[in-house]
Design an enzyme around this catalytic site. Structure first.
Site, short mmCIF file in Angstrom:
data_model
loop_
_atom_site.label_atom_id
_atom_site.label_comp_id
_atom_site.label_asym_id
_atom_site.label_seq_id
_atom_site.Cartn_x
_atom_site.Cartn_y
_atom_site.Cartn_z
N LYS A 146 0.84 -1.20 0.00
CA LYS A 146 0.00 0.00 0.00
C LYS A 146 0.88 1.25 0.00
O LYS A 146 0.65 2.18 -0.76
CB LYS A 146 -0.90 0.01 1.23
CG LYS A 146 -1.65 1.31 1.40
CD LYS A 146 -2.33 1.45 2.74
CE LYS A 146 -1.35 1.88 3.81
NZ LYS A 146 -1.98 2.31 5.06
N SER A 147 1.86 1.26 0.87
CA SER A 147 2.70 2.46 1.01
C SER A 147 3.44 2.76 -0.28
O SER A 147 3.57 3.91 -0.69
CB SER A 147 3.71 2.26 2.13
OG SER A 147 3.06 1.87 3.29
N ARG A 201 2.66 5.97 -2.88
CA ARG A 201 3.77 6.88 -3.21
C ARG A 201 4.01 6.88 -4.72
O ARG A 201 4.20 7.93 -5.33
CB ARG A 201 5.06 6.45 -2.51
CG ARG A 201 5.12 6.87 -1.04
CD ARG A 201 6.26 6.17 -0.32
NE ARG A 201 6.45 6.66 1.04
CZ ARG A 201 5.67 6.32 2.08
NH1 ARG A 201 4.62 5.54 1.92
NH2 ARG A 201 5.92 6.80 3.30
N ARG A 232 -8.46 11.99 12.63
CA ARG A 232 -7.01 11.79 12.75
C ARG A 232 -6.26 13.12 12.57
O ARG A 232 -6.66 13.97 11.78
CB ARG A 232 -6.54 10.74 11.72
CG ARG A 232 -7.03 9.34 12.10
CD ARG A 232 -6.67 8.29 11.08
NE ARG A 232 -5.24 8.01 11.02
CZ ARG A 232 -4.70 7.12 10.20
NH1 ARG A 232 -5.47 6.43 9.38
NH2 ARG A 232 -3.40 6.91 10.21
N GLN A 253 4.53 10.40 8.04
CA GLN A 253 3.87 10.67 6.76
C GLN A 253 3.88 12.15 6.40
O GLN A 253 3.80 12.52 5.24
CB GLN A 253 2.43 10.16 6.78
CG GLN A 253 2.33 8.65 6.66
CD GLN A 253 0.91 8.17 6.80
OE1 GLN A 253 -0.03 8.95 6.92
NE2 GLN A 253 0.74 6.86 6.81
N ASP A 301 3.15 -0.78 12.64
CA ASP A 301 1.96 -1.40 12.06
C ASP A 301 1.91 -2.89 12.33
O ASP A 301 0.85 -3.51 12.24
CB ASP A 301 1.91 -1.16 10.54
CG ASP A 301 1.30 0.20 10.20
OD1 ASP A 301 0.73 0.84 11.11
OD2 ASP A 301 1.41 0.63 9.04
N LYS A 347 -3.71 5.81 15.00
CA LYS A 347 -3.91 5.07 13.75
C LYS A 347 -5.41 4.89 13.53
O LYS A 347 -6.22 5.56 14.16
CB LYS A 347 -3.19 3.73 13.83
CG LYS A 347 -1.70 3.86 13.99
CD LYS A 347 -1.02 4.12 12.67
CE LYS A 347 0.49 4.16 12.83
NZ LYS A 347 1.18 4.14 11.57
N ARG A 368 -4.66 1.62 18.83
CA ARG A 368 -4.29 0.19 18.70
C ARG A 368 -3.78 -0.43 19.98
O ARG A 368 -3.98 -1.63 20.18
CB ARG A 368 -3.27 0.01 17.56
CG ARG A 368 -3.94 0.16 16.21
CD ARG A 368 -3.01 -0.22 15.07
NE ARG A 368 -3.74 -0.05 13.82
CZ ARG A 368 -3.19 0.24 12.65
NH1 ARG A 368 -1.89 0.40 12.57
NH2 ARG A 368 -3.92 0.37 11.57
#
Ligand code: CDP
Ligand code: CDP
Length: 637
Positions: free
Chosen positions: A21-22, A26, A122, A170, A311, A338, A342
């Site tokens: 995903k990351s 990007r 967030r 991020q 993560d 997150k 979590r």
């Protein structure tokens, strides 16, 4: 509600998991800003990357996504973007929200950004403050520093920026990504005790791959030159965070998994999870393009900082109860921001399972124990759902309340988890019967179920039930998403010969000519098949076996079935049988079943075919009991 069936045997699987995903998100930003075209392979297709694609399209960028091929072609803009007409919608995606915000610096018109309730809550403050320093005006429609908001980059003034990294890395990644397209060079200084640093390395590595010049002068000082990007073909690695669940499952069950598409040169920080497993006693082999993890003995406890790979903290939590000693995870206080809090989510749900777990100021502690069954709340957080699924593989009666949230980063997660269970299916008393319409599958299956004292499942009735609901909802049978959604919400139950769909008795309707005419189109939908296949597997695993009949039972649903039978008969004979049953015209039936045979045999997902090592019985001139006797001779439970 999804009940997690436990593993019956240690897994031994080689998996092709989706792309990172990351990296995908990007790459999409960079490719959009680049000069020339970019072709991405092994791209992830999930909620978070679809959110990014939709947002980028709003800037007039041409993006061609081919989901079955996992490719995305992007025609770059060389940093010259159109102003979006409407508000951008980032769904629930943190990377999309953050990576999109700095694009405002490249546009001399206001852009509005909004998303789901979860992303609205967030934090974005540090990033917005940095953009503000660059002259981007920010106006909030709701709470300050949160989405929804409007950005206007008309008065851009490039200057050097200091940015805090202790909430999320991020923010810096987001600013770095647009920087090669700014009119002058820019320097960022990362302040504070920055978290998740490997993600910044990933960003810089990828920027350089597309021709950007990024200098790292001192630690935490990054200078980007105004070179723009150059488009290219780019292969995305398999997602290391997604892979962590499968590595963990193999290590804790003393099984083995091999994951392809990721290896020693990985740019993902979460790859470090395998080092933790190794310290706990698993065997890890890293190749150029694959990683193998196998469990040797019971895993040991560990105390570990997961600041760089937070993560995967819920993944470690998932296997912690099964370790021989305490597992303590430190340095991850920031993960409360997150998709869910979590630390608190992990501890609360562990306690529900009777496990001794507690939160600490910057992490959690989990003691060894045997989890009891209970319903796990997923907090609409994919990582909580996935982690507790891994835990459930070794416990009895773990249920995930909303398992669909895995679609955020891995829509096929449960299909891959099922691959881990395939070895254990050898232990079940499964009789798989496949064949075309009217070949005698259901008569045979019912008779054999009685003889063998097993339960019987008519999987065709499940596809028919979906078709009946599609007709009732007046939906195009070939509409992928809508039909998949209907399947997701359907509750099918059997009572003897009767079939109940969402509590309605649809026994008659599902055999109607209308259903006959669309059922094969509905059944060709991979989304529908994935959901029903999972239900069929779970049905048999919970019973220790059963007689299942359909089209793909021996070939796909239970490739390790104890016995596979393929029954067939001439089309005329099959139509004749159906005509005797229904009183309908034989010619009409012949056309109908031949049309269905054709669609069922030619679809890409699980076509009707004779599975390897199936016994084939032509029933044209045989009585039912002759066929049954022939099969029974081969079946020894
Ligand atoms: O009894 P008949 O052979 O007419 O059909 P069925 O077994 O009730 O199945 C109806 C349709 O569902 C088939 O024509 C297939 O399109 C689909 N099906 C499938 O794709 N896979 C299965 N395992 C069972 C049925
Ligand atoms: O499930 P499938 O569509 O494959 O067929 P079925 O519903 O089991 O069988 C259709 C009809 O053919 C039933 O009325 C059966 O009694 C009959 N039949 C037969 O005449 N000879 C066989 N060897 C099997 C079934």
């Amino acid at each position: 509600m999804l009940r997690i069936d436990s593993l019956r045997k240690a897994p031994n699987a080689e998996l092709q998991l989706p792309g990172s995903k990351s990296i995908t998100n990007r790459a999409l930003i960079i490719a959009s800003l680049a000069e020339g075209t970019t072709s991405l392979s092994r791209a992830l297709f999930a909620e978070d990357t679809l959110a990014m694609i939709d947002c980028l399209k709003s800037f007039g960028i041409s993006i061609e996504a081919n989901q079955p091929m996992e490719t995305i072609d992007v025609t770059g803009t060389n940093g010259k973007l159109d102003a979006p007409q409407d508000s951008l919608w980032v769904r629930q995606s943190g990377t999309t929200a953050r990576f999109i915000l700095p694009i405002s610096a490249l546009i001399t018109a206001p852009i509005q950004v909004d998303g789901d309730a979860q992303i609205r809550s967030r934090p974005q403050e540090d990033l917005l403050r940095a953009l503000n320093q660059l002259g981007v005006e920010v106006a909030y429609s709701g709470e300050p520093s949160h989405l929804p908001l409007t950005l206007n980059g008309s008065n851009l003034k490039v200057k050097d920026i200091k940015i805090s990294g202790d909430t999320s890395s991020q923010y810096l990644s987001a600013l770095l990504l647009v920087s090669p397209c700014l009119p002058q060079k820019i320097t960022f200084t990362l302040e504070g005790n920055a978290v998740s640093l490997p993600y910044i390395d990933m960003t810089i590595e990828m920027m350089r791959s597309f021709g950007a010049i990024v200098e790292i002068d001192e630690p935490n000082t990054f200078t980007v030159h105004p070179t723009g990007y150059t488009g290219r073909d780019y292969e995305i690695e398999t997602d290391a965070s997604t892979a962590s669940y499968f590595f963990a499952a193999a290590a804790v069950s003393q099984g083995r998994v091999v994951i392809d598409g990721i290896g020693e040169n990985s740019i993902q920080g979460d790859i470090g999870f395998i080092n933790i497993l190794e310290q706990m006693g698993a065997k890890v082999t890293i190749g150029a393009d694959s990683i193998e993890v196998s469990g040797q003995n019971q895993l040991k406890g560990i105390e570990v900082s997961m600041r760089e790979l937070s993560d995967t903290a819920p993944t470690l939590a998932a296997i912690a109860p099964y370790c021989s000693g305490t597992v303590r995870v430190t340095d991850i206080g920031f993960i409360k921001n997150k998709e869910s809090d979590r630390v608190s989510a992990v501890v609360t749900e562990m306690k529900k399972l009777g496990i001794d777990a507690r939160a600490e100021e910057d992490g959690f502690v989990i003691e060894p124990g045997m989890p009891i069954g209970n319903v796990i709340h997923s907090y609409d957080d994919h990582r909580i759902a996935m982690a507790f699924t891994v835990l459930g593989l070794l416990a009895e009666g773990v249920v995930i309340d909303d398992a669909n949230c895995v679609a955020k980063t891995c829509p096929e997660f449960y299909e891959h988890i099922d691959t881990l269970r395939l070895e254990g299916d050898e232990e079940l008393a499964i009789l798989a019967i496949d064949g075309p319409a009217g070949s005698g599958k259901s008569s045979l299956a019912k008779l054999l179920a009685q003889e063998l004292q097993l339960e019987y499942l008519d999987t065709g009735a499940m596809y028919r039930s979906v078709a009946a609901e599609v007709i009732a909802a007046n939906i195009d049978p070939e509409a992928y998403r809508e039909v998949t959604q209907i399947t997701d919400n359907i509750d099918i139950s059997f009572n003897g010969q009767e079939v109940f769909v969402n509590a309605k008795n649809l026994t008659k309707q599902i055999r109607s000519p209308e259903v006959n005419s669309i059922v094969s189109y509905v059944a060709a939908n991979p989304g529908v098949r994935a959901i029903l296949r999972r239900a069929q597997r779970s049905w048999a695993r919970q019973r220790g076996g059963g007689v299942l009949e359909g089209r793909d039972i021996g070939s796909v649903v239970f490739p390790k079935a104890k016995l596979k039978v393929y029954v067939t008969a001439t089309p005329e004979e099959r139509a004749h049988r159906r005509s005797l049953e229904s009183g309908r015209d034989m010619k009409e039936i012949l056309n109908e079943i031949q049309e269905r045979d054709e669609i069922d045999s030619s679809r890409t997902d699980s076509p009707l075919s004779v599975s390897s090592n199936a016994i084939v019985v032509d029933t044209t001139d045989k009585t039912l009991s002759e066929v049954a006797n022939e099969v029974l001779r081969n079946f020894n439970v």
